[in-house]
Design an enzyme around this catalytic site. Structure first.
Site, PDB file in Angstrom:
ATOM      1  N   LYS A  28       6.588  -4.007  -4.501  1.00  0.00           N
ATOM      2  CA  LYS A  28       8.013  -3.647  -4.481  1.00  0.00           C
ATOM      3  C   LYS A  28       8.622  -3.904  -3.120  1.00  0.00           C
ATOM      4  O   LYS A  28       9.759  -4.312  -3.014  1.00  0.00           O
ATOM      5  CB  LYS A  28       8.193  -2.174  -4.844  1.00  0.00           C
ATOM      6  CG  LYS A  28       9.650  -1.729  -4.898  1.00  0.00           C
ATOM      7  CD  LYS A  28      10.469  -2.548  -5.885  1.00  0.00           C
ATOM      8  CE  LYS A  28      11.921  -2.166  -5.905  1.00  0.00           C
ATOM      9  NZ  LYS A  28      12.719  -3.098  -6.727  1.00  0.00           N
ATOM     10  N   HIS A  69      20.272 -36.527  -9.364  1.00  0.00           N
ATOM     11  CA  HIS A  69      19.568 -37.021  -8.163  1.00  0.00           C
ATOM     12  C   HIS A  69      18.061 -36.784  -8.247  1.00  0.00           C
ATOM     13  O   HIS A  69      17.379 -36.798  -7.230  1.00  0.00           O
ATOM     14  CB  HIS A  69      20.146 -36.341  -6.912  1.00  0.00           C
ATOM     15  CG  HIS A  69      21.586 -36.651  -6.698  1.00  0.00           C
ATOM     16  ND1 HIS A  69      22.043 -37.892  -6.305  1.00  0.00           N
ATOM     17  CD2 HIS A  69      22.686 -35.893  -6.906  1.00  0.00           C
ATOM     18  CE1 HIS A  69      23.359 -37.887  -6.239  1.00  0.00           C
ATOM     19  NE2 HIS A  69      23.788 -36.691  -6.596  1.00  0.00           N
ATOM     20  N   ASN A  86      -1.388   1.360   5.926  1.00  0.00           N
ATOM     21  CA  ASN A  86      -0.474   0.404   5.301  1.00  0.00           C
ATOM     22  C   ASN A  86      -0.028  -0.535   6.410  1.00  0.00           C
ATOM     23  O   ASN A  86       0.514  -0.090   7.417  1.00  0.00           O
ATOM     24  CB  ASN A  86       0.724   1.133   4.683  1.00  0.00           C
ATOM     25  CG  ASN A  86       1.686   0.159   4.009  1.00  0.00           C
ATOM     26  OD1 ASN A  86       1.330  -0.993   3.778  1.00  0.00           O
ATOM     27  ND2 ASN A  86       2.887   0.604   3.723  1.00  0.00           N
ATOM     28  N   GLY A  87      -0.286  -1.837   6.239  1.00  0.00           N
ATOM     29  CA  GLY A  87       0.107  -2.823   7.258  1.00  0.00           C
ATOM     30  C   GLY A  87      -1.055  -3.773   7.525  1.00  0.00           C
ATOM     31  O   GLY A  87      -1.944  -3.930   6.704  1.00  0.00           O
ATOM     32  N   GLU A 124       9.218 -14.041 -11.951  1.00  0.00           N
ATOM     33  CA  GLU A 124       8.389 -12.976 -11.388  1.00  0.00           C
ATOM     34  C   GLU A 124       7.871 -12.010 -12.455  1.00  0.00           C
ATOM     35  O   GLU A 124       6.851 -11.369 -12.238  1.00  0.00           O
ATOM     36  CB  GLU A 124       9.109 -12.227 -10.272  1.00  0.00           C
ATOM     37  CG  GLU A 124      10.335 -11.475 -10.662  1.00  0.00           C
ATOM     38  CD  GLU A 124      10.925 -10.742  -9.448  1.00  0.00           C
ATOM     39  OE1 GLU A 124      10.169 -10.373  -8.540  1.00  0.00           O
ATOM     40  OE2 GLU A 124      12.139 -10.552  -9.411  1.00  0.00           O
ATOM     41  N   CYS A 148       0.825  -1.209   0.000  1.00  0.00           N
ATOM     42  CA  CYS A 148       0.000   0.000   0.000  1.00  0.00           C
ATOM     43  C   CYS A 148       0.862   1.262   0.000  1.00  0.00           C
ATOM     44  O   CYS A 148       2.002   1.261   0.434  1.00  0.00           O
ATOM     45  CB  CYS A 148      -0.888   0.029   1.245  1.00  0.00           C
ATOM     46  SG  CYS A 148      -1.940  -1.395   1.389  1.00  0.00           S
ATOM     47  N   ARG A 164       4.678   0.471  -6.491  1.00  0.00           N
ATOM     48  CA  ARG A 164       4.648  -0.412  -5.307  1.00  0.00           C
ATOM     49  C   ARG A 164       3.662  -1.553  -5.466  1.00  0.00           C
ATOM     50  O   ARG A 164       3.675  -2.497  -4.681  1.00  0.00           O
ATOM     51  CB  ARG A 164       4.318   0.396  -4.054  1.00  0.00           C
ATOM     52  CG  ARG A 164       5.336   1.466  -3.708  1.00  0.00           C
ATOM     53  CD  ARG A 164       4.726   2.529  -2.809  1.00  0.00           C
ATOM     54  NE  ARG A 164       4.405   2.043  -1.499  1.00  0.00           N
ATOM     55  CZ  ARG A 164       5.223   2.144  -0.442  1.00  0.00           C
ATOM     56  NH1 ARG A 164       6.391   2.705  -0.604  1.00  0.00           N
ATOM     57  NH2 ARG A 164       4.875   1.697   0.729  1.00  0.00           N
ATOM     58  N   GLU A 206      18.987 -16.388  -8.809  1.00  0.00           N
ATOM     59  CA  GLU A 206      18.458 -15.057  -9.138  1.00  0.00           C
ATOM     60  C   GLU A 206      17.937 -15.026 -10.574  1.00  0.00           C
ATOM     61  O   GLU A 206      16.885 -14.454 -10.845  1.00  0.00           O
ATOM     62  CB  GLU A 206      19.529 -13.996  -8.924  1.00  0.00           C
ATOM     63  CG  GLU A 206      19.103 -12.586  -9.289  1.00  0.00           C
ATOM     64  CD  GLU A 206      17.885 -12.100  -8.497  1.00  0.00           C
ATOM     65  OE1 GLU A 206      17.456 -12.753  -7.540  1.00  0.00           O
ATOM     66  OE2 GLU A 206      17.322 -11.065  -8.894  1.00  0.00           O
ATOM     67  N   TRP A 241      -3.005  -2.470  -1.659  1.00  0.00           N
ATOM     68  CA  TRP A 241      -2.593  -3.809  -2.108  1.00  0.00           C
ATOM     69  C   TRP A 241      -3.312  -4.763  -1.161  1.00  0.00           C
ATOM     70  O   TRP A 241      -2.959  -4.859   0.014  1.00  0.00           O
ATOM     71  CB  TRP A 241      -1.078  -3.935  -2.008  1.00  0.00           C
ATOM     72  CG  TRP A 241      -0.504  -5.161  -2.616  1.00  0.00           C
ATOM     73  CD1 TRP A 241      -0.523  -5.531  -3.935  1.00  0.00           C
ATOM     74  CD2 TRP A 241       0.192  -6.219  -1.942  1.00  0.00           C
ATOM     75  NE1 TRP A 241       0.132  -6.723  -4.111  1.00  0.00           N
ATOM     76  CE2 TRP A 241       0.577  -7.165  -2.905  1.00  0.00           C
ATOM     77  CE3 TRP A 241       0.548  -6.449  -0.625  1.00  0.00           C
ATOM     78  CZ2 TRP A 241       1.288  -8.327  -2.590  1.00  0.00           C
ATOM     79  CZ3 TRP A 241       1.255  -7.591  -0.293  1.00  0.00           C
ATOM     80  CH2 TRP A 241       1.606  -8.527  -1.286  1.00  0.00           C
ATOM     81  N   LYS A 293      14.066 -13.928 -11.443  1.00  0.00           N
ATOM     82  CA  LYS A 293      13.775 -12.838 -12.394  1.00  0.00           C
ATOM     83  C   LYS A 293      12.802 -13.315 -13.463  1.00  0.00           C
ATOM     84  O   LYS A 293      11.835 -12.662 -13.788  1.00  0.00           O
ATOM     85  CB  LYS A 293      15.078 -12.343 -13.051  1.00  0.00           C
ATOM     86  CG  LYS A 293      15.929 -11.496 -12.178  1.00  0.00           C
ATOM     87  CD  LYS A 293      15.522 -10.046 -12.087  1.00  0.00           C
ATOM     88  CE  LYS A 293      14.678  -9.620 -10.947  1.00  0.00           C
ATOM     89  NZ  LYS A 293      14.984  -9.998  -9.612  1.00  0.00           N
TER      90      LYS A 293
HETATM   91  C1  AGP Z   1      13.059  -9.163  -6.327  1.00  0.00           C
HETATM   92  O1  AGP Z   1      13.009  -9.000  -7.755  1.00  0.00           O
HETATM   93  C2  AGP Z   1      11.691  -9.279  -5.739  1.00  0.00           C
HETATM   94  N1  AGP Z   1      10.933  -8.132  -6.076  1.00  0.00           N
HETATM   95  C3  AGP Z   1      11.690  -9.649  -4.269  1.00  0.00           C
HETATM   96  O2  AGP Z   1      12.143 -10.972  -4.185  1.00  0.00           O
HETATM   97  C4  AGP Z   1      12.559  -8.791  -3.319  1.00  0.00           C
HETATM   98  O3  AGP Z   1      13.930  -9.057  -3.566  1.00  0.00           O
HETATM   99  C5  AGP Z   1      12.248  -9.220  -1.887  1.00  0.00           C
HETATM  100  O4  AGP Z   1      10.892  -8.946  -1.639  1.00  0.00           O
HETATM  101  C6  AGP Z   1      13.114  -8.523  -0.846  1.00  0.00           C
HETATM  102  O5  AGP Z   1      12.892  -7.143  -0.911  1.00  0.00           O
HETATM  103  P1  AGP Z   1      13.933  -6.180  -0.153  1.00  0.00           P
HETATM  104  O6  AGP Z   1      15.265  -6.378  -0.796  1.00  0.00           O
HETATM  105  O7  AGP Z   1      13.384  -4.798  -0.357  1.00  0.00           O
HETATM  106  O8  AGP Z   1      13.952  -6.583   1.299  1.00  0.00           O
END
Ligand code: AGP
Length: 612
Positions: free
Chosen positions: A607, A507, A101-102, A491, A2, A27, A484, A75, A488
């Site tokens: 985000k 395995h 937010n929360g 997501e 949010c 966000r 990673e 959100w 990428k």
């Molecule tokens: C990364 O592309 C993602 N958006 C997500 O995994 C992110 O790395 C994770 O939520 C951690 O966020 P932060 O680094 O702001 O703590």
């Protein structure tokens, strides 16, 4: 996650709120709304869907008069996206409006209590409980709004950043912060509230980061902050020094692509000021040498891509420090009864500095006696503020949900930390240390060469963008980098993908390899190149299609076996991931582009994840 914006001043609030919310769209959200104090009470407008729906309802804000208001992008956590569940949430009389937010963890019992008092509810949200409870104390206790908010805060549990309006005090906003970030903006004859700086940077560079438990009253004349005991506290004002266009696309089609291309400069900002005359300088680093020498272990704790930084970092730090380096997902760390004590340095990595799982892990590690060093991108963020040491990545604002430049700069700062500590520990051969340092200074230029080859990666994406699953394999540091690359792709393109240690294929996983299965084979780690080659042959003999990532010096050899090869300039083995990440980011980007995905705002993602 949010987003909150608040404004009180002499200008019409609604257009300012809408513009601020537009800067928080990155966000991730599913609905938006504003509440403005008018002569006739609170004017509340909210709608499911993108911000332009709300803006259209309000004629860009011109349809609403009033010089104090709050705005919100939601959100969804409690209650599906809908007009009724959008914020601001309003009390039954309409006198109190709240943006949040929360998560209010005990909202159900409070809702039950209020309903038994005859309070009707209009939404499924936890936030509405706050609006109704504030009114309950305001009306019943005949308290003023500040007292009513204070009494409400004694009853709610959970994480919350709140912006609260009361129709009876139309020229003020009450702000509250616990576990979810909230920033105060100080203007001339006006003041602001925001979830992050990008929402208000056009209006002011003077900000104050609220601490947990803080409450603030904003009017056009000024801001009064109170601590959790309702004692007035002085505001510590920080000046934001980056430009608003850093949070703009700058002519690129997507923030993600812009941020991939910014990585050489981001690396320069993260690394160059910290290397002088062959030594590492970590600004404001205060951990004494005696403490460093007393260390028995490092623990890297993070989520998502930041966790993947830790996975790569484990290989590098253990080589440099000859100390055990454990890496844990923050959400697991909290509940695994970790072996942490005063001889453990816990390194917390977070781009946003607000990830709730990571913050909770930080607090758990502190409780266990560890010192906390955080590697963070957002200056003044909660995690940075609660750490014993905070090293900023200086990557600049990262707007795309999928992290790129933050990942690379986090990794670089982690390497610098290792080089710094190894000097005190005497754990790394001096010539090796100097070689790594010298090579770090060459990385931005080498990375520019990698990015210059983006069309080759775009070609490979055009061959594979219609697949349903992709495997990433690698050994040692390549395996960690593959994690990673896989995330990428998942997501932003929504293609199923998994990353495996190459040695693990036989395995079990190799049963999944069939004709046409794409396997992205990482072979940048020279010492195990032959092993990587044999794993590639394993995959090829079972019909797999191999796209290899390797060093330029190995390109010819790899081309004899793999179906496609992406090569990166040779560098010290520990630094190869800093060059290897970009091709994997670009591959994911182009695949998602060709699949027509919403690249900067992938479905279901935010985000910064400030909920559990
Ligand atoms: C990364 O592309 C993602 N958006 C997500 O995994 C992110 O790395 C994770 O939520 C951690 O966020 P932060 O680094 O702001 O703590």
């Amino acid at each position: 996650m949010c987003g909150i914006v608040g404004y009180v001043g002499r200008e019409a609030a609604a257009p300012i709120l809408l513009e601020g919310l537009s800067r928080l769209e990155y966000r991730g959200y599913d609905s938006a709304g504003v509440a403005v104090c008018t002569a006739d009470g609170l004017s509340v407008h909210k709608a499911k869907g993108r911000l332009h729906v709300l803006s259209g309802m309000l004629d860009g804000g011109r349809a609403v008069q009033g010089t104090a208001g709050v705005g919100h992008t939601r959100w969804a956590t409690h209650g599906a996206p809908s007009d009724a569940n959008s914020h601001p949430q309003v009390s039954r009389s309409g006198k109190i409006a709240v943006v949040h937010n929360g998560i209010i963890e005990n909202y159900a019992e409070l809702k039950d209590f209020l309903q038994k008092q005859g309070v009707p509810f209009a939404s499924e949200t936890d936030t509405e409980v706050v609006a109704q409870l504030v009114e309950y104390f305001y009306e019943n206790g005949k308290a003023d709004i500040l007292d009513a908010v204070g009494r409400c805060l004694h009853r709610i549990e959970g994480a919350y950043a709140l912006g609260i309006l009361c129709a009876d005090t139309p020229d003020q906003i009450v702000a509250v912060r616990k576990d979810s970030p909230l920033i105060l903006g100080i203007g001339d004859g006006c003041n602001f509230l925001a979830s992050d700086v990008t929402a208000i940077l056009r209006h002011t560079r003077r900000v104050s980061y609220m601490d947990d438990g803080d409450l603030a009253v904003l009017t056009r004349e000024g801001i009064q902050r109170y601590n959790r005991l309702m004692q007035p506290v002085e505001m510590e004002i920080t000046r934001v020094d980056w430009e608003i266009d850093a949070a703009e696309k700058g002519g690129y089609e997507h923030f993600m692509f812009k941020e991939i291309m910014e990585q050489p400069d981001a690396l320069r900002r993260a690394v160059f000021p910290r290397i002088r005359d062959g030594e590492v300088f970590l600004e404001d680093f205060s951990l004494p040498d005696a403490y460093i020498r007393s260390l028995r272990k490092l623990y890297v704790v993070a989520c998502g891509s930041s966790y993947h930084v830790g996975m790569v970092g484990k290989y590098c730090l253990e080589r440099m420090l000859r100390l055990p380096v454990e890496v844990a997902l923050a959400s697991e760390f909290r509940y695994m009864d970790p072996i942490v004590d005063e001889h453990t340095l816990v390194v917390v990595i977070s781009q946003s500095g607000e990830t709730l799982d990571t913050m909770a892990a930080l607090r758990e590690a502190k409780r266990l006696g560890a010192k906390i060093l955080s590697i963070v991108n957002v200056v003044g963020s909660s995690i940075a503020r609660e750490s014993d040491e905070a090293l900023y990545t200086w990557a600049g604002p990262e707007i795309a949900v999928a992290t790129t430049k933050a990942y690379t700069t986090q990794l670089a700062v982690l390497d610098l930390l290792g080089l710094y500590l190894s000097k005190t520990l005497g754990s790394l051969d001096e010539a090796e240390r100097r070689r790594i340092l010298d090579e770090m200074l060459l990385l931005p230029e080498k990375l520019e060469r990698v990015l210059a080859g983006k069309e080759d990666i775009q070609y490979f994406a055009s061959r594979y963008f219609n697949l349903n699953s992709v495997f990433f394999i690698g050994r040692n540091i390549d395996y960690a980098l593959g994690l990673e690359g896989s995330l990428k792709l998942k997501e932003i393109s929504y293609i199923h993908s998994e990353a495996y240690a190459s040695g693990e294929l036989k395995h079990g996983t190799i049963s999944l390899i069939e004709d046409g299965t794409l396997v992205v084979a990482l072979g940048t780690y020279g010492k195990l190149f032959e092993k990587a080659m044999s794993n590639i042959l394993e995959v090829k003999t079972r019909g797999g299609d191999v796209l290899a990532l390797t060093a330029e010096s190995r390109r010819a050899e790899m081309s004899r076996t793999a179906n496609g090869v992406i090569s990166i300039p040779d560098a010290h083995p520990m630094l190869m991931p800093l060059l290897g990440a970009a091709p994997l980011q670009l591959f994911a980007y182009y695949v998602a582009l060709m699949r027509g995905c919403d690249i900067d705002k992938p479905r279901n993602l935010a985000k910064s994840v400030t909920v559990e």
